[in-house]
Design a protein around this motif. Structure first.
Motif, mmCIF file in Angstrom:
data_model
loop_
_atom_site.group_PDB
_atom_site.id
_atom_site.type_symbol
_atom_site.label_atom_id
_atom_site.label_comp_id
_atom_site.label_asym_id
_atom_site.label_seq_id
_atom_site.Cartn_x
_atom_site.Cartn_y
_atom_site.Cartn_z
ATOM 1 N N PRO A 1 -23.188 4.296 -9.857
ATOM 2 C CA PRO A 1 -24.550 4.418 -9.042
ATOM 3 C C PRO A 1 -24.745 5.560 -8.362
ATOM 4 O O PRO A 1 -24.897 5.761 -7.168
ATOM 5 C CB PRO A 1 -24.629 3.179 -8.275
ATOM 6 C CG PRO A 1 -23.540 2.661 -8.146
ATOM 7 C CD PRO A 1 -22.565 3.168 -8.953
ATOM 8 N N ILE A 2 -24.626 7.057 -8.936
ATOM 9 C CA ILE A 2 -24.647 7.972 -8.269
ATOM 10 C C ILE A 2 -26.128 8.797 -8.455
ATOM 11 O O ILE A 2 -26.779 8.151 -9.483
ATOM 12 C CB ILE A 2 -23.507 9.142 -8.703
ATOM 13 C CG1 ILE A 2 -23.630 9.648 -9.989
ATOM 14 C CG2 ILE A 2 -22.284 8.528 -8.100
ATOM 15 C CD1 ILE A 2 -22.678 10.667 -10.427
ATOM 16 N N PRO A 3 -26.441 9.704 -7.696
ATOM 17 C CA PRO A 3 -27.862 9.936 -8.067
ATOM 18 C C PRO A 3 -28.287 10.464 -9.371
ATOM 19 O O PRO A 3 -29.212 10.127 -9.978
ATOM 20 C CB PRO A 3 -28.030 11.067 -7.174
ATOM 21 C CG PRO A 3 -27.406 10.807 -5.903
ATOM 22 C CD PRO A 3 -26.079 10.156 -6.620
ATOM 23 N N GLN A 4 -27.379 11.189 -9.855
ATOM 24 C CA GLN A 4 -27.815 11.918 -11.431
ATOM 25 C C GLN A 4 -27.748 10.488 -12.432
ATOM 26 O O GLN A 4 -28.599 10.569 -13.355
ATOM 27 C CB GLN A 4 -26.429 12.851 -12.020
ATOM 28 C CG GLN A 4 -26.647 13.953 -11.126
ATOM 29 C CD GLN A 4 -25.237 14.987 -11.204
ATOM 30 O OE1 GLN A 4 -24.232 14.276 -11.892
ATOM 31 N NE2 GLN A 4 -25.461 16.119 -10.532
ATOM 32 N N VAL A 5 -27.110 9.427 -12.208
ATOM 33 C CA VAL A 5 -26.859 8.359 -13.035
ATOM 34 C C VAL A 5 -28.145 7.595 -12.722
ATOM 35 O O VAL A 5 -29.029 7.329 -13.831
ATOM 36 C CB VAL A 5 -25.906 7.617 -12.794
ATOM 37 C CG1 VAL A 5 -25.812 6.152 -13.791
ATOM 38 C CG2 VAL A 5 -24.262 8.367 -13.208
ATOM 39 N N LEU A 6 -28.709 7.567 -11.664
ATOM 40 C CA LEU A 6 -29.796 6.430 -11.276
ATOM 41 C C LEU A 6 -31.095 7.324 -11.699
ATOM 42 O O LEU A 6 -31.827 6.677 -12.252
ATOM 43 C CB LEU A 6 -29.820 6.501 -9.720
ATOM 44 C CG LEU A 6 -28.861 5.683 -9.139
ATOM 45 C CD1 LEU A 6 -28.783 5.625 -7.620
ATOM 46 C CD2 LEU A 6 -28.692 4.159 -9.831
ATOM 47 N N ARG A 7 -31.024 8.453 -11.799
ATOM 48 C CA ARG A 7 -32.166 9.469 -12.201
ATOM 49 C C ARG A 7 -32.502 9.237 -13.629
ATOM 50 O O ARG A 7 -33.524 9.248 -14.315
ATOM 51 C CB ARG A 7 -32.193 10.874 -12.080
ATOM 52 C CG ARG A 7 -33.108 11.619 -12.121
ATOM 53 C CD ARG A 7 -33.146 13.137 -11.360
ATOM 54 N NE ARG A 7 -33.860 13.802 -11.808
ATOM 55 C CZ ARG A 7 -34.183 15.284 -11.393
ATOM 56 N NH1 ARG A 7 -33.292 15.703 -10.346
ATOM 57 N NH2 ARG A 7 -35.167 16.046 -11.745
#
Lengths: 370, 312
Positions: free
Chosen positions: A170-176
């Protein structure tokens, strides 16, 4: 794109800042070796149907220009990458390096950038900020634009209105990406939900297969992913008779029946452009960003099962991305716990730096961001 | 896509179904490697190189199936490559003053490295995969049918488990292996060469690990790539100790591990997201707990072969 004047050695040559003799030295070295040599470093196999394959396609496009390319695969994000970079610089005479994995940047690239100020480092991941060495640059694509379109396409074919997303961390790029995919789908049918499963790491083939099977058991009928190599997820989903949308590269051959479309990197468009800038002596910004319009990302060709209505809907939004722009993250957007994360009236455009700190999953996503 | 349209809404029941299905799908490599290693260890030697053998088996099995068009020929090739690596381990270990653990670690790195090197052209192709037996035919529920798609290799492992247990305690061959493992002196006195018996036992272990590896590339997940094994080989070596050198124990431990791997994704799929990382770590936590519960400072682990360097 954030424009940051960079300290280019061509600029030095042009006489903007005479006296920094050291900066001009590499040019002599590069020329002496007979033209430009560019080094590409990958963290995995370069034909993995995923992240590395996308970069290798970019490298192949550079090679097609007649530029000498040196490549190395399976280089861990450890001191090993420093050895690889040093060997490319000292033995192959590389003046430009593309160390493509996220974890190469800090501390490895930063360390070598200070040591080899005459070499340019172009890193994929968007980690550059002011104050870092001028010979380092970060590039990244707004691939969530393509995810949004994939969500629109998938919304037209789903029967169960349940999507599955196999993600690494769950890092920002994945969440985005998860959020953009879900928002795209819910722009067509607001009852669609996306079930997320985090596997915990970038390459976990058995767990990715298990996650896909679990999603199939839950009645999910469209599966996509954000892992280094989507091969296992796409193949497993195809075996279970699910629809899939791809990531990183084109996986259509792995799922001839269920592959709808996919969010792909378009490095074969960007890399020749960057090298053209480099050769022409144009300054490369510290942060290089772009989406569909700038040719950083693209959409896989639609699969045969994609109905005309889906194609038309996706193409309509794509035309906006290619034209004046389209904001995926326009308020009001709630997270999946009910809190408002982007208030009504607030539009976060693609370049908005706030989006890169994304820590939530939007309404409609089942899963926890932390 | 009819499969999905029919998918019954089973709610939380999908978790146990997924765990059972996962146990069957994921356990096969564990089972084969651990049964093979069990025989090797019974002969008094430990082969840590099986992780490398597993990866070599996955690579060569895939290559064999791809080139020949028959997945079973791939399995056979994987087994033969495993025998070769087992023979290498046994050969080196038969030299004086060679430590079998050190050789095993070297062969683990050698096997994975060689497999990555030779496997370069195999990442893209698609090979024919092993067929599955639809043991869930009796059910109308697609989830149960999917969970009970059982692979032939799993069935072979299932049959082999009691067979091996019987053979080790009832056949001449089994007793020789155990004797060599318990006391090389006694074996020598009776005229058996411990080195030769250990060579055979290590080759058997290599064969099984190679076959176990081919399951990864030919059935589940069913393709070759460099990240294919996330340590299944080395985990299976640990499973043998954990199973107290008992084939039935190996079988149960493999199922337990397979189910534990499936637990994390299955819980997230029904929306249980709290502690996802903890559930993903379930197989490892399980190992620690069982090892702690079964440890003792007073006596040696029951069933341990006397000659085994790790328990001596």
């Amino acid at each position: 794109m954030t424009f940051v004047p960079s300290f280019s050695r061509r600029a030095v040559l042009a006489g903007l800042s005479a006296g920094v003799a050291a900066a001009a030295l590499p040019l002599a070295r590069g020329r002496a070796a007979g033209g430009l040599t560019v080094g590409f470093i990958y963290v995995g196999a370069r034909d993995d149907y995923g992240y590395n394959q996308a970069h290798a396609a970019g490298a192949a496009a550079v090679k097609a220009l007649g530029i000498k390319v040196v490549e190395e695969e399976r280089v861990p994000e450890t001191i090993d990458v420093e050895k690889t970079m040093e060997s490319m610089i000292n033995l192959d005479g590389a003046a430009l390096l593309f160390p493509t994995s996220f974890g190469y940047f800090d501390p490895h690239i930063l360390k070598l950038a200070k040591k080899y100020q005459d070499v340019t480092f172009l890193h994929c991941g968007g980690l550059w900020h002011d104050g870092l060495p001028a010979n380092t640059h970060s590039y990244f694509g707004y691939i969530d634009e393509a995810e949004y379109l994939a969500g629109i396409v998938a919304a037209h074919v789903t029967k169960t209105r349940k999507f599955g997303f196999v993600a690494a961390k769950p890092i920002p790029q994945v969440l985005r990406n998860i959020n953009a995919f879900t928002l795209g789908a819910r722009s067509i049918d607001p009852t669609i939900t996306t079930q997320v499963i985090f596997t915990g790491d970038w390459s976990m083939p058995v767990k990715e297969a298990e996650a896909t099977n679990s999603l199939a058991d839950q009645g999910v009928d469209v599966v996509t992913c954000h892992v280094d190599s989507p091969k296992v997820v796409i193949e497993t989903a195809e075996k279970r008779g699910l629809f899939t949308t791809g990531y990183h590269a084109n996986q259509a051959v792995l799922a001839p029946k269920g592959y709808l479309t996919g969010a792909e990197w378009n490095w074969e468009s960007l890399y020749p452009t960057l090298i053209g800038m480099f050769q022409a002596g144009k300054p490369i910004p510290g942060l290089v960003r772009g989406g569909l319009k700038a040719g950083f990302v693209k959409l896989s060709p639609y699969g045969a099962v994609v109905p005309d209505a889906a194609r038309a809907a996706a193409e309509a939004i794509k035309a906006k991305f290619m034209g004046d722009g389209f904001a995926i993250f326009a308020g009001e957007i709630k997270d999946n716990k009910g809190a408002v994360v982007i208030p009504a009236g607030t539009v976060r455009g693609q370049t908005d730096i706030e989006l890169e700190k994304m820590s939530y999953l939007v309404e409609g996503v089942i899963g926890a961001a932390a | 896509m009819s499969d999905v349209a029919l998918a019954a809404n089973l709610g939380l029941w999908t978790v146990p179904i997924a765990v059972v299905g996962g146990a069957i799908r994921v356990s096969t490599p564990f089972l084969f490697v651990s049964l093979g290693e069990l025989v090797t260890e019974k002969s008094g030697r430990i082969n840590l190189g099986l992780e490398g053998t597993l990866v070599m088996g996955a690579m060569s099995g895939f290559a064999g199936a791809w080139l020949s068009g028959s997945p079973w020929l791939g399995v056979l090739l994987a087994g033969l490559v495993g025998i070769a690596l087992g023979a290498l381990h046994a050969g080196i270990c038969s030299l004086p003053r060679v430590n079998d653990i050190a050789v095993g670690i070297a062969l683990m790195l050698f096997g994975t490295g060689l497999a990555f090197y030779l496997g370069k052209p195999l990442v893209q192709p698609k090979a024919p995969t092993l067929p599955a037996l639809p043991l869930g035919w009796w059910s109308d529920i697609p989830q149960i049918r999917a969970a009970l798609e059982v692979n032939g290799l799993f069935v072979i492992g299932l049959v082999l488990t009691p067979l091996l247990r019987w053979a080790l305690s009832n056949t001449r061959w089994g007793m020789i292996v155990r004797m060599v493992g318990d006391s090389a002196e006694a074996a020598r006195a009776l005229g058996y060469s411990p080195l030769r018996v250990r060579l055979a036992a290590t080759c058997f272990g290599g064969f099984m690990a190679g076959v176990g590896g081919s399951f990864l590339s030919l059935y589940y997940p069913g393709s070759w790539n460099e990240g294919l094994s996330s340590g299944q080989g080395i985990t299976a070596v640990a499973l043998v100790i954990f199973a107290r050198w008992n084939p039935v124990g190996c079988f149960l431990a493999s199922l337990l591990f397979g189910g534990a791997v499936a637990l994390g994704p299955a819980l997230q799929a029904v929306g249980v997201t709290a502690g996802a990382y903890l559930f993903n770590a379930a197989p490892y936590i399980l190992t620690l707990v069982i090892l702690i519960l079964s440890s003792s400072s007073r006596h040696r682990i029951a069933g341990a072969p006397g000659e085994l360097s790790v328990t001596r």
